[in-house]
Scaffold this active site. Structure first.
Site, PDB file in Angstrom:
ATOM      1  N   ARG A  77     -19.280   4.777   8.983  1.00  0.00           N
ATOM      2  CA  ARG A  77     -18.185   3.816   8.990  1.00  0.00           C
ATOM      3  C   ARG A  77     -16.879   4.539   8.655  1.00  0.00           C
ATOM      4  O   ARG A  77     -16.772   5.208   7.628  1.00  0.00           O
ATOM      5  CB  ARG A  77     -18.448   2.711   7.964  1.00  0.00           C
ATOM      6  CG  ARG A  77     -17.312   1.699   7.855  1.00  0.00           C
ATOM      7  CD  ARG A  77     -17.637   0.636   6.808  1.00  0.00           C
ATOM      8  NE  ARG A  77     -16.531  -0.312   6.695  1.00  0.00           N
ATOM      9  CZ  ARG A  77     -15.887  -0.589   5.568  1.00  0.00           C
ATOM     10  NH1 ARG A  77     -16.249  -0.013   4.429  1.00  0.00           N
ATOM     11  NH2 ARG A  77     -14.886  -1.446   5.549  1.00  0.00           N
ATOM     12  N   HIS A 121      -7.961  -0.865   7.240  1.00  0.00           N
ATOM     13  CA  HIS A 121      -8.341  -0.550   5.863  1.00  0.00           C
ATOM     14  C   HIS A 121      -7.061  -0.250   5.077  1.00  0.00           C
ATOM     15  O   HIS A 121      -6.880   0.837   4.550  1.00  0.00           O
ATOM     16  CB  HIS A 121      -9.320   0.623   5.834  1.00  0.00           C
ATOM     17  CG  HIS A 121     -10.129   0.707   4.573  1.00  0.00           C
ATOM     18  ND1 HIS A 121     -11.510   0.810   4.563  1.00  0.00           N
ATOM     19  CD2 HIS A 121      -9.761   0.697   3.271  1.00  0.00           C
ATOM     20  CE1 HIS A 121     -11.941   0.869   3.323  1.00  0.00           C
ATOM     21  NE2 HIS A 121     -10.902   0.804   2.507  1.00  0.00           N
ATOM     22  N   GLU A 166     -12.007  -5.682   3.031  1.00  0.00           N
ATOM     23  CA  GLU A 166     -11.671  -6.263   1.734  1.00  0.00           C
ATOM     24  C   GLU A 166     -10.322  -6.972   1.713  1.00  0.00           C
ATOM     25  O   GLU A 166      -9.360  -6.530   1.071  1.00  0.00           O
ATOM     26  CB  GLU A 166     -11.718  -5.178   0.651  1.00  0.00           C
ATOM     27  CG  GLU A 166     -13.107  -4.611   0.444  1.00  0.00           C
ATOM     28  CD  GLU A 166     -13.212  -3.647  -0.714  1.00  0.00           C
ATOM     29  OE1 GLU A 166     -14.332  -3.350  -1.134  1.00  0.00           O
ATOM     30  OE2 GLU A 166     -12.159  -3.177  -1.207  1.00  0.00           O
ATOM     31  N   ASN A 294     -19.444  -5.379   0.574  1.00  0.00           N
ATOM     32  CA  ASN A 294     -18.996  -4.310  -0.314  1.00  0.00           C
ATOM     33  C   ASN A 294     -19.231  -4.766  -1.757  1.00  0.00           C
ATOM     34  O   ASN A 294     -18.689  -5.788  -2.176  1.00  0.00           O
ATOM     35  CB  ASN A 294     -17.504  -4.016  -0.119  1.00  0.00           C
ATOM     36  CG  ASN A 294     -17.194  -3.433   1.250  1.00  0.00           C
ATOM     37  OD1 ASN A 294     -18.066  -3.274   2.091  1.00  0.00           O
ATOM     38  ND2 ASN A 294     -15.931  -3.109   1.467  1.00  0.00           N
ATOM     39  N   TYR A 296     -19.743  -3.314  -5.936  1.00  0.00           N
ATOM     40  CA  TYR A 296     -19.712  -2.228  -6.913  1.00  0.00           C
ATOM     41  C   TYR A 296     -20.152  -2.665  -8.300  1.00  0.00           C
ATOM     42  O   TYR A 296     -20.773  -1.891  -9.026  1.00  0.00           O
ATOM     43  CB  TYR A 296     -18.300  -1.636  -7.002  1.00  0.00           C
ATOM     44  CG  TYR A 296     -17.900  -0.876  -5.772  1.00  0.00           C
ATOM     45  CD1 TYR A 296     -18.247   0.461  -5.622  1.00  0.00           C
ATOM     46  CD2 TYR A 296     -17.197  -1.496  -4.740  1.00  0.00           C
ATOM     47  CE1 TYR A 296     -17.902   1.173  -4.480  1.00  0.00           C
ATOM     48  CE2 TYR A 296     -16.858  -0.792  -3.590  1.00  0.00           C
ATOM     49  CZ  TYR A 296     -17.201   0.536  -3.464  1.00  0.00           C
ATOM     50  OH  TYR A 296     -16.876   1.236  -2.327  1.00  0.00           O
ATOM     51  N   GLU A 353     -20.259  -0.915   1.773  1.00  0.00           N
ATOM     52  CA  GLU A 353     -19.815  -0.055   0.673  1.00  0.00           C
ATOM     53  C   GLU A 353     -20.654  -0.369  -0.559  1.00  0.00           C
ATOM     54  O   GLU A 353     -20.793  -1.524  -0.941  1.00  0.00           O
ATOM     55  CB  GLU A 353     -18.339  -0.263   0.311  1.00  0.00           C
ATOM     56  CG  GLU A 353     -17.345   0.243   1.321  1.00  0.00           C
ATOM     57  CD  GLU A 353     -15.895   0.099   0.851  1.00  0.00           C
ATOM     58  OE1 GLU A 353     -15.662   0.084  -0.383  1.00  0.00           O
ATOM     59  OE2 GLU A 353     -15.012  -0.009   1.707  1.00  0.00           O
TER      60      GLU A 353
END
Length: 447
Positions: A77, A121, A166, A294, A296, A353
């Site tokens: 990606r 992005h 995002e 995504n 985290y 991600e």
């Protein structure tokens, strides 16, 4: 030692973003982006760092693709730099910049690595920002024209497409909290930008379908999890707001044709109204092929009056943290998968991600990042749990292939599987790279 096996159909790879890795900021006709302007503004990025050179992937992409090939990745990606294609955001096309991406994609395909192309992005052309940026609906139209160019150029070469990465960050971190480019602090502006980003996504998907472009198209969504500190309704609603601000605000319009009313009312209470024009929701509600996830971090949290935009505070429950300070909460990953499935149905999920920032000290030519390996093990276990529960997860992309420009954190925070010496630009495979290579080769992890 238990072994967790993944489906043979599982896609594996890594992800990067143009401004974070490419460099060559002022070469071959590329125009300025808002991140060029922001990073060159004193005090905006730690240590005065910028993306002028970054990892120099613009010149070193063959070496980086070799690293992907050696890893065994079958998907990569990356994002296209909009100002490298249209230096002014629209108008004159920069054929040299376009050729760079043809070279990149052709080499990926030659190596048997499927490109996943992200259109946006965060590197909005500065020329469009000068005209109001994403607050100006003309930017939505400019994005649509840019998307058409990329779709036509790479039709048949790219299998996976993503519109906007995002949007929460591009709207709220950038225009409400002011910590990302362009650096404003205005809630109404952030809400306006958020709608225009979702509208731009919808227009891009619509032209993708109209042009009959090959492949699958989706978006890349911020996700997080907040577990209520107690059963108090105030805590439950605060956590709902945090999760929903990341997910519902940007996916409900696509899948349900409306914004979540509880957040519309919340933002209005905080002084910002949602402005929708006739026909907007019809454009936004285009079917997509997958949701890019995504993830985290997450936390336990509770209600606290005037604690940020959403009146919520995190409560640390003895979590380990990554070097950037984010709690390691893999169970939240598992809960996000269920949340998405319950809210939007049986839509395929592609993890676009997931990764950890670690200290990453180079010693005797090696980087022993066992803490990153442990993070990946925990989160891949959560992925397996979700798959075993019947949730359609089709791929996993580690963030990131390379240490890179970590936005407002500059070069002091490393997420890569490959260590980058930002003076010599030498690439050194970390222990996590070798570990992930085995994961891909075997389609399994030992836990």
């Amino acid at each position: 030692m238990p072994i967790i096996q993944f489906p043979k159909s599982m896609k594996w790879g890594t992800a990067t973003a143009a401004y974070q890795v490419e460099g060559a900021a002022f070469e071959d006709g590329r125009g300025l982006s808002i991140w060029d302007t922001f990073s060159h503004t004193p005090g905006k990025v730690k240590n005065g760092d910028n993306g002028d050179i970054a990892c120099d992937s613009y010149h070193r992409y063959p070496e980086d693709i070799d690293l992907l090939d050696q890893l065994g990745a079958n998907v990569y990606r990356f994002s296209v730099s909009w100002p490298r294609i249209y230096p002014n955001g629209k108008g004159e096309l920069n054929s040299v910049g376009l050729q760079y991406y043809h070279n990149l994609v052709d080499r990926l395909v030659e190596k048997g690595i499927e490109p996943m192309l992200t259109l946006y992005h965060w590197d909005l052309p500065q020329a469009l920002q000068d005209q109001g940026g994403w607050a100006n609906r003309d930017t939505v139209e400019a994005f649509s024209q840019y998307a058409i160019t990329i779709f036509r150029e790479f039709n048949g070469k790219v299998k996976y497409w993503q519109t906007i990465n995002e949007p929460l960050c591009a709207a709220f971190l950038s225009n409400y909290r002011g910590v990302h480019a362009p650096g404003y602090q205005d809630l109404q502006l952030a809400v306006d930008v958020s709608h225009h980003l979702v509208l731009a996504h919808g227009k891009a998907v619509r032209v993708f379908r109209e042009l009959g472009i090959e492949g699958q198209i989706g978006t890349a969504t911020n996700t997080t999890w907040r577990e209520p500190f107690s059963d108090r309704i105030e805590d439950i609603e605060a956590c709902r707001r945090e999760i929903g601000h990341n997910i519902d605000w940007f996916l409900d319009p696509i899948f349900k044709g409306e914004y979540p009313q509880y957040l519309v009312e919340w933002f209005k209470k905080k002084g910002a109204e949602l402005h929708i024009e006739d026909g907007d929701m019809e454009i936004i509600q285009q079917p997509i092929d997958f949701i890019g996830v995504n993830y985290y971090s997450g936390n336990v949290a509770r209600y606290k009056e005037n604690a940020g935009l959403l009146d919520i505070e995190n409560i640390e429950i003895d979590y380990n943290h990554t070097y950037i300070g984010w709690p390691i909460y893999a169970d939240g990953f598992y809960k996000v998968f269920h949340y998405l499935a319950e809210r939007y149905g049986n839509v395929p999920l592609f993890i676009t991600e997931n990764g950890a920032c670690c200290v990453d000290e180079l010693a005797n030519g090696k980087v022993n990042d066992q803490d990153r390996i442990d993070y990946y093990k925990q989160h891949l276990t959560a992925v397996s749990r979700a798959i075993e529960s019947g949730i359609p997860i089709i791929g996993y992309l580690a963030w990131s292939l390379l240490d890179n420009f970590e936005w407002a954190e500059g070069y002091g925070k490393r997420f890569g599987l490959v260590y980058v010496d930002f003076h010599s630009l030498e690439r050194i495979k970390k222990e996590s790279y070798h570990w992930f290579k085995e994961v891909i080769a075997n389609g399994s992890i030992d836990v």
